[in-house]
Design a protein around this motif. Structure first.
Motif, mmCIF file in Angstrom:
data_model
loop_
_atom_site.group_PDB
_atom_site.id
_atom_site.type_symbol
_atom_site.label_atom_id
_atom_site.label_comp_id
_atom_site.label_asym_id
_atom_site.label_seq_id
_atom_site.Cartn_x
_atom_site.Cartn_y
_atom_site.Cartn_z
ATOM 1 N N ASP A 80 45.985 54.133 35.312
ATOM 2 C CA ASP A 80 46.713 53.957 36.580
ATOM 3 C C ASP A 80 45.991 52.983 37.500
ATOM 4 O O ASP A 80 46.616 52.124 38.134
ATOM 5 N N LYS A 81 44.665 53.110 37.595
ATOM 6 C CA LYS A 81 43.880 52.218 38.456
ATOM 7 C C LYS A 81 43.969 50.775 37.945
ATOM 8 O O LYS A 81 44.062 49.836 38.742
ATOM 9 N N LEU A 82 43.928 50.613 36.636
ATOM 10 C CA LEU A 82 44.054 49.261 36.072
ATOM 11 C C LEU A 82 45.431 48.678 36.370
ATOM 12 O O LEU A 82 45.547 47.487 36.676
ATOM 13 N N GLN A 83 46.468 49.519 36.274
ATOM 14 C CA GLN A 83 47.812 49.061 36.624
ATOM 15 C C GLN A 83 47.847 48.626 38.089
ATOM 16 O O GLN A 83 48.417 47.581 38.421
ATOM 17 N N ASP A 84 47.236 49.439 38.969
ATOM 18 C CA ASP A 84 47.178 49.086 40.390
ATOM 19 C C ASP A 84 46.438 47.765 40.585
ATOM 20 O O ASP A 84 46.848 46.922 41.390
ATOM 21 N N ALA A 85 45.332 47.592 39.843
ATOM 22 C CA ALA A 85 44.550 46.358 39.966
ATOM 23 C C ALA A 85 45.377 45.148 39.517
ATOM 24 O O ALA A 85 45.322 44.091 40.148
ATOM 25 N N VAL A 86 46.152 45.309 38.452
ATOM 26 C CA VAL A 86 46.997 44.213 37.973
ATOM 27 C C VAL A 86 48.044 43.873 39.025
ATOM 28 O O VAL A 86 48.294 42.690 39.315
ATOM 29 N N GLU A 87 48.649 44.911 39.615
ATOM 30 C CA GLU A 87 49.649 44.673 40.659
ATOM 31 C C GLU A 87 49.028 43.961 41.860
ATOM 32 O O GLU A 87 49.614 43.016 42.408
ATOM 33 N N LEU A 88 47.840 44.429 42.269
ATOM 34 C CA LEU A 88 47.167 43.779 43.398
ATOM 35 C C LEU A 88 46.801 42.334 43.079
ATOM 36 O O LEU A 88 46.936 41.448 43.921
ATOM 37 N N GLU A 89 46.352 42.116 41.859
ATOM 38 C CA GLU A 89 45.990 40.745 41.459
ATOM 39 C C GLU A 89 47.223 39.855 41.492
ATOM 40 O O GLU A 89 47.152 38.704 41.923
ATOM 41 N N SER A 90 48.371 40.395 41.060
ATOM 42 C CA SER A 90 49.595 39.584 41.082
ATOM 43 C C SER A 90 50.005 39.260 42.521
ATOM 44 O O SER A 90 50.622 38.229 42.771
ATOM 45 N N LYS A 91 49.654 40.133 43.463
ATOM 46 C CA LYS A 91 49.936 39.843 44.872
ATOM 47 C C LYS A 91 48.897 38.881 45.453
ATOM 48 O O LYS A 91 49.195 38.110 46.356
ATOM 49 N N LEU A 92 47.674 38.951 44.931
ATOM 50 C CA LEU A 92 46.597 38.114 45.458
ATOM 51 C C LEU A 92 46.732 36.643 45.055
ATOM 52 O O LEU A 92 46.356 35.758 45.828
ATOM 53 N N VAL A 93 47.260 36.388 43.875
ATOM 54 C CA VAL A 93 47.355 35.000 43.390
ATOM 55 C C VAL A 93 48.136 34.133 44.369
ATOM 56 O O VAL A 93 47.642 33.070 44.784
#
Length: 149
Positions: A80-93
């Motif tokens: 779940d945390k990795l999924q959250d990190a991927v989502e955040l990274e997609s927002k950060l780009v």
């Protein structure tokens, strides 16, 4: 005479041997009883150790099951945390790209500002000269007007 005493000697020898045999037999029976008691005690000790082993094995199995359950839960949380990190990274780009664009614009604006400040300084210098020339011309005009008058 010796022949007459022989049966009695044999009887006494047999009697002594029988007594000794019975005494040895009693001793051996006591030793055998002690060995049997020790064997029974060892058997009880082994049974108790087997029970203790079973208790410890059951406790360890329960602990292992609990640890496996915790492991699964931790893996799920990590996923779940990795999924959250991927989502955040997609927002950060896109935000990083926007920051880079804004930083570039800021550098361009800083360059323009430096040019404007340089031009402003040049114009102030030129204005100062123009004012001096105007004051000089005004003075000369006043002098000329005074001469003409």
């Amino acid at each position: 005479m010796v022949y007459g005493c022989l049966p009695q000697i044999v009887d006494e020898g047999l009697k002594d041997s029988l007594e000794k045999f019975e005494l040895d037999n009693c001793v051996h029976q006591e030793v055998a009883s002690t060995a049997i008691a020790e064997a029974e005690k060892a058997k009880c000790d082994m049974l108790m150790q087997g029970l203790e082993f079973s208790r410890v094995a059951n406790a360890l199995n329960k602990e292992l099951q609990s640890l496996r359950k915790d492991k699964k839960e931790l893996h799920r949380k990590l996923h779940d945390k990795l999924q959250d990190a991927v989502e955040l990274e997609s927002k950060l780009v896109p935000l990083r790209e926007k920051i880079a664009t804004l930083e570039e614009a800021q550098r361009a604006n800083a360059k323009k500002m430096a040019n404007l400040e340089k031009r402003s300084t040049e114009r102030e210098t030129l204005l100062g000269k123009v004012e001096q020339d105007r004051d000089k011309a005004s003075k000369e005009l006043s002098e000329t007007a005074a001469e003409l008058a």
